[in-house]
Scaffold this active site. Structure first.
Site, PDB file in Angstrom:
ATOM      1  N   ARG A   1      84.366  48.957 133.136  1.00 37.34           N
ATOM      2  CA  ARG A   1      83.624  47.849 132.526  1.00 37.34           C
ATOM      3  C   ARG A   1      83.671  47.901 131.002  1.00 37.34           C
ATOM      4  O   ARG A   1      84.426  48.675 130.425  1.00 37.34           O
ATOM      5  CB  ARG A   1      82.204  47.855 133.060  1.00 37.34           C
ATOM      6  CG  ARG A   1      82.181  47.692 134.582  1.00 37.34           C
ATOM      7  CD  ARG A   1      80.816  47.376 135.105  1.00 37.34           C
ATOM      8  NE  ARG A   1      80.823  47.159 136.549  1.00 37.34           N
ATOM      9  CZ  ARG A   1      79.745  46.819 137.237  1.00 37.34           C
ATOM     10  NH1 ARG A   1      78.576  46.651 136.635  1.00 37.34           N
ATOM     11  NH2 ARG A   1      79.809  46.636 138.554  1.00 37.34           N
TER      12      ARG A   1
ATOM     13  N   LYS B   1      81.913  50.813 140.492  1.00 38.42           N
ATOM     14  CA  LYS B   1      81.970  50.517 139.060  1.00 38.42           C
ATOM     15  C   LYS B   1      82.205  51.792 138.260  1.00 38.42           C
ATOM     16  O   LYS B   1      81.846  52.894 138.676  1.00 38.42           O
ATOM     17  CB  LYS B   1      80.681  49.837 138.607  1.00 38.42           C
ATOM     18  CG  LYS B   1      79.415  50.663 138.811  1.00 38.42           C
ATOM     19  CD  LYS B   1      78.182  49.842 138.470  1.00 38.42           C
ATOM     20  CE  LYS B   1      76.903  50.621 138.761  1.00 38.42           C
ATOM     21  NZ  LYS B   1      75.690  49.836 138.493  1.00 38.42           N
TER      22      LYS B   1
END
Length: 577
Positions: free
Chosen positions: A158, A220
């Site tokens: 991210r 993630k």
């Protein structure tokens, strides 16, 4: 080693982890994140996205949400929830130009339900409340100003954080450039984003993902670049961290830390927040190779059967730190050197003016909860836009939800301060306690929220300020206080001296014992208690702190030394003990 994740059973290093989670099917069948998103966009019967697309849009930087304040009323009216999306932009290092700011301000005003710009703990901005007819326009608007939202959500690396340090300008610039390089290196290579949102030409493609893989990461993944002694990005909340090592003001390499993360699941003792581990030092030229090696090792070894145990921190605890590190060295083709000395002494943002070594000035504006909106008597959003119209430098969004007006020449200081004060962006009465408090969004937009956070925090801080004053705590002192509406960790409560984690409407778990530097995980002190009960506990604890503390001892250090809470050394062993 590469895990054959197309099989129904996942095997890693000879260990059978179990059937693959449905997310693995979803990613594998998505045609490199395309799915049928374009079909859903044309469907005006519903305001939302259906089936797999509900998850797939996350890889494009969006979450489907609805206004939970009006959900029940709409159900009574036999209407579906008021579906909309939240978009999180990709802004490595959080730097944005004034002309870009004005464009996002205009879009937020004209095309979102709430009209606000939300600065996040991931050092970027979010649009909240974008309805389906405006989604494509949103992406095209961002593209026109050089911004995208690729890989700001979903099972990918991210937004890459970088210390917001405009004072040491040359060192910061070097670190910031590495944050951008890392971000680009680890991005998905699929053309899906351009095809769907920017009307990119559709061609026969053989999309390949050499780093992320055809089914992307197990979960993630978060990466940072940090410049000691300032831990303003909270190293231990992230999977991969590059700690800048400088000699004579020049960046020479990084200490690498792996395996931090704060999310957990209520009632599941196999989940826990965890500090990152030191792997060692690398020269600059090996940075991208090490980044790729850590990501691909987690890609192949991470748990794809149980998403609750899929993050890097659990992989390290399952296979062993030394085994994971050796695999990273093997894949990168280099060896880590011994970790270079460094120390974190501060966190948060120094609010107000500071002068850089280049003679320019930088104004850090405190934005409570990161929410830029025009409030009665405090038109914050308009004020930032007014500054953007005359500012010659850049803006820097911080990982603490604040905004730095960076690179201000001396002859512009007065006019920028005048605008800031007139619009409520500078307020000398704001306490250190308020500055050092933070919350995630939670209600009404986050679908995961169990309790209030952003709307809860301001009044709660006022009560805490009263407790500190009552017990004679100097107004220059504060307790790092954070509230998150669920256990997923967006508000980073699991690195606070006092951390509240939402359990149910109006009820929180109270954690104590983090430290000022952000290098210690707090431990649960009381479970599932109300605001009144929390304030009563804090009152009693602060009373003891005020009367029993050692000279200069922080609240988090005191509660451990006094035996009020046990210190968490090894999360897997100590956090739930």
């Amino acid at each position: 080693m590469s895990t054959k994740i197309e099989n129904n059973i996942q095997e890693v290093l000879g260990e059978v982890l179990g059937p693959l989670s449905d997310n693995e099917r979803l990613k594998g069948e998505s045609d490199f994140l395309r799915g049928t998103i374009e079909f859903d966009l044309k469907d005006r019967i519903t305001g939302g996205f259906t089936a797999d697309n509900f998850q797939l849009i996350r890889f494009h930087g969006m979450y489907q949400q609805d206004d939970r304040d009006i959900r029940a009323e709409r159900t009574k009216q036999k209407l579906e929830p008021l579906h909309n999306v939240m978009l999180r932009a990709r802004m490595p290092g959080g730097i944005i130009k004034p002309e870009q700011w004005l464009a996002i301000d205009k879009f937020a005003t004209e095309h979102t339900m709430y009209g606000s710009i939300r600065l996040t703990t991931r050092q970027t901005f979010q649009f909240h409340g974008v309805l389906k007819p405006d989604i494509k326009l949103m992406h095209k608007t961002l593209n026109q100003i050089g911004i995208d939202s690729i890989a700001t959500a979903g099972d990918v690396n991210r937004n890459v954080l970088c210390t917001s340090n405009p004072i040491e300008s040359e060192l910061h610039q070097e670190a910031y450039e590495w944050a951008k390089k890392i971000s680009e290196h680890l991005l998905p290579k699929t053309r899906a984003y351009a095809e769907i949102w920017l009307d990119g030409e559709k061609v026969e493609t053989t999309d390949e993902e050499p780093i992320l893989g055809s089914t992307y990461l197990p979960r993630k993944f978060k990466t940072t670049v940090v410049i000691p002694p300032h831990n303003d990005i909270d190293v231990h909340a992230n999977d991969l961290n590059f700690v800048a090592i400088a000699e004579d003001g020049k960046l020479v390499g990084f200490n690498v830390l792996v395996g931090g993360g704060l999310a957990m699941t209520h009632g599941d003792k196999s989940t826990y927040p965890r500090r990152a581990d030191e792997f060692g030092f690398i020269p600059l030229e090996h940075t991208l190779a090490i980044a790729a090696a850590v990501v691909t090792t987690q890609r192949d070894w991470g748990n794809r059967s149980n998403r609750k145990n899929a993050k890097t921190k659990y992989t390290l605890d399952r296979v062993g730190i030394d085994v994971f590190k050796a695999e990273v060295e093997k894949r990168a083709g280099i060896q880590f050197s011994e970790t270079k000395p460094y120390e974190f002494t501060t966190r948060g943002d120094r609010i107000g003016w500071a002068e850089g070594i280049d003679g320019k000035f930088h104004l850090a504006l405190f934005i409570e909860n990161g929410r830029l909106l025009d409030y009665p008597g405090k038109p914050l959003k308009t004020g930032v836009a007014e500054i953007a119209r005359i500012h010659q430098g850049d803006f820097r969004m911080t990982a603490n939800q604040n905004l730095i007006v960076a690179g201000v020449p001396a002859d512009q200081k007065d006019i920028i301060e005048k605008i800031a004060r007139e619009h409520g962006l500078m307020d000398d009465s704001v306490s250190m306690q308020r500055i050092n408090s933070m919350a995630c969004v939670a209600f009404p937009t986050c679908p995961l929220a169990m309790a209030e956070a952003e709307r809860f925090l301001p009044d709660f801080v006022t009560n805490v300020e009263g407790i500190l004053s009552k017990h004679g705590i100097d107004e220059k002192e504060s307790i790092i206080l954070r509230v998150t509406g669920c256990p997923n960790g967006c508000g980073r409560a699991m690195l606070a001296e006092i951390g509240l984690v939402g359990k149910a409407p109006g009820r929180y778990n109270l954690h104590l014992g983090g430290n000022k530097a952000g290098t210690r995980v707090p431990k649960m002190f009381k479970e599932n208690i109300t605001e009144a009960q929390i304030l009563k506990e804090i009152d009693q604890l602060v009373q003891r702190w005020a009367s029993e503390r050692d000279d200069g001892e922080s609240f988090g250090d005191f509660v451990i030394r006094a035996g009020i809470i046990k210190e968490v050394f090894v999360s897997k062993r100590d956090f739930h003990d």
